[in-house]
Design an enzyme around this catalytic site. Structure first.
Site, PDB file in Angstrom:
ATOM      1  N   TYR A   1       0.816  -1.218   0.000  1.00 38.77           N
ATOM      2  CA  TYR A   1       0.000   0.000   0.000  1.00 38.77           C
ATOM      3  C   TYR A   1       0.849   1.267   0.000  1.00 38.77           C
ATOM      4  CZ  TYR A   1      -4.151  -2.812   0.306  1.00 38.77           C
ATOM      5  OH  TYR A   1      -5.145  -3.720   0.005  1.00 38.77           O
TER       6      TYR A   1
ATOM      7  N   MET B   1     -14.538   0.195 -21.431  1.00 40.32           N
ATOM      8  CA  MET B   1     -13.696  -0.146 -22.572  1.00 40.32           C
ATOM      9  C   MET B   1     -14.236  -1.362 -23.313  1.00 40.32           C
ATOM     10  SD  MET B   1     -10.981   1.640 -23.341  1.00 40.32           S
ATOM     11  CE  MET B   1      -9.879   0.431 -24.063  1.00 40.32           C
TER      12      MET B   1
ATOM     13  N   HIS C   1     -14.690   1.677  -0.729  1.00 37.75           N
ATOM     14  CA  HIS C   1     -13.598   0.758  -0.414  1.00 37.75           C
ATOM     15  C   HIS C   1     -12.472   1.416   0.364  1.00 37.75           C
ATOM     16  CE1 HIS C   1     -14.843  -2.174  -3.883  1.00 37.75           C
ATOM     17  NE2 HIS C   1     -15.608  -2.269  -2.817  1.00 37.75           N
TER      18      HIS C   1
ATOM     19  N   CYS D   1      -8.559   0.747  18.100  1.00 40.15           N
ATOM     20  CA  CYS D   1      -9.641   1.595  18.609  1.00 40.15           C
ATOM     21  C   CYS D   1     -10.560   2.138  17.519  1.00 40.15           C
ATOM     22  CB  CYS D   1      -9.076   2.744  19.436  1.00 40.15           C
ATOM     23  SG  CYS D   1      -8.262   4.047  18.462  1.00 40.15           S
TER      24      CYS D   1
ATOM     25  N   GLY E   1     -16.104   2.295 -16.003  1.00 37.42           N
ATOM     26  CA  GLY E   1     -14.824   1.636 -15.772  1.00 37.42           C
ATOM     27  C   GLY E   1     -14.848   0.554 -14.717  1.00 37.42           C
TER      28      GLY E   1
ATOM     29  N   CYS F   1      -1.028   4.753  16.935  1.00 36.74           N
ATOM     30  CA  CYS F   1      -2.291   5.433  16.701  1.00 36.74           C
ATOM     31  C   CYS F   1      -2.265   6.790  17.388  1.00 36.74           C
ATOM     32  CB  CYS F   1      -3.434   4.581  17.241  1.00 36.74           C
ATOM     33  SG  CYS F   1      -5.044   5.415  17.255  1.00 36.74           S
TER      34      CYS F   1
ATOM     35  N   ASN G   1     -12.661   3.092  -6.156  1.00 42.05           N
ATOM     36  CA  ASN G   1     -11.241   3.426  -6.166  1.00 42.05           C
ATOM     37  C   ASN G   1     -10.790   3.999  -4.831  1.00 42.05           C
ATOM     38  OD1 ASN G   1     -11.291   2.641  -8.841  1.00 42.05           O
ATOM     39  ND2 ASN G   1     -11.543   4.730  -9.610  1.00 42.05           N
ATOM     40  N   VAL G   2      -9.555   3.724  -4.483  1.00 39.82           N
ATOM     41  CA  VAL G   2      -9.003   4.212  -3.216  1.00 39.82           C
ATOM     42  C   VAL G   2      -8.052   5.380  -3.437  1.00 39.82           C
ATOM     43  CG1 VAL G   2      -9.318   2.025  -2.009  1.00 39.82           C
ATOM     44  CG2 VAL G   2      -7.194   2.413  -3.269  1.00 39.82           C
ATOM     45  N   ASP G   3      -7.928   5.841  -4.692  1.00 39.23           N
ATOM     46  CA  ASP G   3      -7.176   7.068  -4.965  1.00 39.23           C
ATOM     47  C   ASP G   3      -8.065   8.271  -4.665  1.00 39.23           C
ATOM     48  OD1 ASP G   3      -8.717   7.888  -7.394  1.00 39.23           O
ATOM     49  OD2 ASP G   3      -7.826   6.103  -8.277  1.00 39.23           O
TER      50      ASP G   3
END
Length: 236
Positions: free
Chosen positions: A55, A200, A107, A118, A173, A134, A91-93
């Protein structure tokens, strides 16, 4: 008839032209990494260094990526549409936000950290390690704030409310292989919405859509948005 509320689901295909790899295509991320090694709670418990490394690389790539015309077009639609436009992204961007739009990140987000002890959420540093404490409880249990396989996506009740109240549902997409997102078209159609897929190629759920646009997101999405906004202007 003009849709007063539009819900748009975006997947990895919309960010591919910004240089961010898709998951399931040939050469995608899952061709190079086993899901079981980097994208499950068990993987993180077993080898947090490997998961953080995976990640960290993706976070660095996302930080360098720039929105493409599809992201900007959707932000334009959100700004100028007379009704409501809700973007739900797998998407995680953060390219929707970079383009000036807003999105529900079902997501999770690479830019966020989550404490497994926690539940506290905070901005993620560019490089995360198992030793990071944390900010709330001090436990060395921070992980990427990403929904892994076997976990429940975020804000599902809110998303369901949007699907049940929209006039038009658009998927852009997406592979149509990952649930619950792959079932959104059925939920929206059952509630009476028209449905459109922009992709696409055909997806696993293409047959469930009323209409289809095929081509690069950077070309098809701006053209579709322009047509929607031109249609509204003609009615005003």
């Amino acid at each position: 008839m003009v849709a007063s509320k539009i819900v748009i689901l975006t997947g990895a295909g919309i960010s591919a032209e910004s240089g961010l790899g898709t998951f399931r295509d040939n050469g995608g991320l899952w061709d190079r990494h086993r899901i079981e090694d980097v994208a499950t709670p068990e993987a993180f418990a077993r080898d947090p260094d490997l998961v953080h490394s995976f990640y960290n690389t993706r976070r660095a790539q996302a930080a360098q990526a720039e929105p493409n015309p599809a992201h900007f077009a959707l932000a334009w639609l959100q700004a100028d549409w007379p009704g409501e436009v809700v973007i739900v992204t797998q998407n995680v961007d953060w390219l929707h936000e970079k383009a000036g739009g807003t999105a529900i990140h079902m997501h999770g987000e690479l830019s966020r950290a989550l404490c497994a002890n926690c539940g506290h959420r905070s901005p993620a540093p560019l490089v995360m390690t198992p030793a990071d404490p944390c900010r709330a409880c001090g436990a060395r249990a921070t992980r990427p704030d990403i929904v892994w396989f076997g976990e429940i996506p975020y804000r599902m009740e809110e998303i369901a409310d949007h699907l049940h109240s929209c006039d038009l549902f658009v998927a852009i997409g997406t592979s149509g292989q990952v649930y619950p997102a792959a079932g959104f078209v059925t939920e929206a159609a059952y509630a009476g919405a028209r449905t459109l897929e922009i992709n696409m190629t055909d997806s696993e759920t293409s047959a469930a859509f009323d209409d289809h646009r095929v081509g690069l997101a950077s070309q098809t999405v701006p053209a579709w948005v322009t047509a929607q906004l031109d249609g509204v202007r003609q009615l005003l």
